[in-house]
Design a protein around this motif. Sequence first.
Motif, PDB file in Angstrom:
ATOM      1  N   LEU A 183       0.825  -1.212   0.000  1.00 35.86           N
ATOM      2  CA  LEU A 183       0.000   0.000   0.000  1.00 35.86           C
ATOM      3  C   LEU A 183       0.860   1.264   0.000  1.00 35.86           C
ATOM      4  CD1 LEU A 183      -2.942  -0.846   2.417  1.00 35.86           C
ATOM      5  CD2 LEU A 183      -3.036  -0.436  -0.035  1.00 35.86           C
ATOM      6  N   VAL A 184       1.973   1.231   0.712  1.00 31.64           N
ATOM      7  CA  VAL A 184       2.879   2.380   0.721  1.00 31.64           C
ATOM      8  C   VAL A 184       3.468   2.592  -0.673  1.00 31.64           C
ATOM      9  CG1 VAL A 184       5.092   3.228   1.608  1.00 31.64           C
ATOM     10  CG2 VAL A 184       3.407   2.249   3.174  1.00 31.64           C
ATOM     11  N   VAL A 185       3.881   1.509  -1.316  1.00 27.70           N
ATOM     12  CA  VAL A 185       4.421   1.612  -2.675  1.00 27.70           C
ATOM     13  C   VAL A 185       3.355   2.129  -3.626  1.00 27.70           C
ATOM     14  CG1 VAL A 185       5.283   0.250  -4.633  1.00 27.70           C
ATOM     15  CG2 VAL A 185       6.200  -0.126  -2.340  1.00 27.70           C
ATOM     16  N   CYS A 186       2.127   1.671  -3.455  1.00 26.85           N
ATOM     17  CA  CYS A 186       1.023   2.132  -4.301  1.00 26.85           C
ATOM     18  C   CYS A 186       0.809   3.637  -4.141  1.00 26.85           C
ATOM     19  CB  CYS A 186      -0.247   1.371  -3.947  1.00 26.85           C
ATOM     20  SG  CYS A 186      -1.670   1.831  -4.943  1.00 26.85           S
ATOM     21  N   ALA A 187       0.779   4.098  -2.915  1.00 20.29           N
ATOM     22  CA  ALA A 187       0.572   5.528  -2.675  1.00 20.29           C
ATOM     23  C   ALA A 187       1.715   6.363  -3.253  1.00 20.29           C
ATOM     24  CB  ALA A 187       0.435   5.790  -1.179  1.00 20.29           C
ATOM     25  N   ALA A 235       3.648   5.523  -5.742  1.00 19.88           N
ATOM     26  CA  ALA A 235       3.587   5.453  -7.197  1.00 19.88           C
ATOM     27  C   ALA A 235       2.514   6.388  -7.750  1.00 19.88           C
ATOM     28  CB  ALA A 235       3.323   4.020  -7.642  1.00 19.88           C
ATOM     29  N   VAL A 236       1.406   6.511  -7.035  1.00 21.87           N
ATOM     30  CA  VAL A 236       0.354   7.438  -7.482  1.00 21.87           C
ATOM     31  C   VAL A 236       0.860   8.875  -7.415  1.00 21.87           C
ATOM     32  CG1 VAL A 236      -1.906   8.384  -6.869  1.00 21.87           C
ATOM     33  CG2 VAL A 236      -1.574   5.921  -6.949  1.00 21.87           C
ATOM     34  N   VAL A 237       1.548   9.211  -6.333  1.00 22.59           N
ATOM     35  CA  VAL A 237       2.109  10.563  -6.208  1.00 22.59           C
ATOM     36  C   VAL A 237       3.123  10.814  -7.321  1.00 22.59           C
ATOM     37  CG1 VAL A 237       3.551  12.039  -4.749  1.00 22.59           C
ATOM     38  CG2 VAL A 237       1.678  10.731  -3.735  1.00 22.59           C
ATOM     39  N   ALA A 238       3.977   9.837  -7.586  1.00 24.14           N
ATOM     40  CA  ALA A 238       4.972   9.988  -8.644  1.00 24.14           C
ATOM     41  C   ALA A 238       4.299  10.135 -10.011  1.00 24.14           C
ATOM     42  CB  ALA A 238       5.918   8.797  -8.649  1.00 24.14           C
ATOM     43  N   ALA A 239       3.210   9.419 -10.236  1.00 19.00           N
ATOM     44  CA  ALA A 239       2.495   9.523 -11.504  1.00 19.00           C
ATOM     45  C   ALA A 239       1.888  10.909 -11.676  1.00 19.00           C
ATOM     46  CB  ALA A 239       1.409   8.451 -11.581  1.00 19.00           C
ATOM     47  N   ALA A 257       1.530   1.347  -9.710  1.00 19.40           N
ATOM     48  CA  ALA A 257       0.487   1.527  -8.700  1.00 19.40           C
ATOM     49  C   ALA A 257      -0.555   0.419  -8.805  1.00 19.40           C
ATOM     50  CB  ALA A 257      -0.174   2.891  -8.863  1.00 19.40           C
ATOM     51  N   GLY A 258      -0.930   0.066 -10.011  1.00 20.43           N
ATOM     52  CA  GLY A 258      -1.891  -1.022 -10.194  1.00 20.43           C
ATOM     53  C   GLY A 258      -1.348  -2.350  -9.708  1.00 20.43           C
ATOM     54  N   LEU A 259      -0.112  -2.629 -10.012  1.00 22.42           N
ATOM     55  CA  LEU A 259       0.509  -3.877  -9.569  1.00 22.42           C
ATOM     56  C   LEU A 259       0.587  -3.946  -8.053  1.00 22.42           C
ATOM     57  CD1 LEU A 259       2.100  -6.481 -10.247  1.00 22.42           C
ATOM     58  CD2 LEU A 259       4.151  -5.067 -10.191  1.00 22.42           C
ATOM     59  N   SER A 260       1.041  -2.885  -7.428  1.00 20.67           N
ATOM     60  CA  SER A 260       1.175  -2.904  -5.969  1.00 20.67           C
ATOM     61  C   SER A 260      -0.192  -2.928  -5.280  1.00 20.67           C
ATOM     62  CB  SER A 260       2.008  -1.720  -5.488  1.00 20.67           C
ATOM     63  OG  SER A 260       1.409  -0.507  -5.867  1.00 20.67           O
TER      64      SER A 260
END
Length: 65
Positions: free
Chosen positions: A9-13, A15-19, A37-40
């Motif tokens: 979940l941390v990686v997903c968040a 990755a969304v910020v980076a996107a 983000a989708g993968l994580s």
Amino acid sequence: MPRLALYALVVCALAVVAAVISFARGSWLGVVWVLLAGLSSNMAWFYLRKAKATRDARRAAGATS
């Protein structure tokens, strides 16, 4: 919450910020961040469901013995 699910979940968040930042700057590299983000997100969902299934199986085994 399982540790691996929390990490995912941390990686997903992140990755969304980076996107968002990447798209705001006009870079198409944001597509890679969206895919990450989708993968994580799927990994977090998997680990949460796995922990729930394990917990339910332990309860069922404890109730029958």
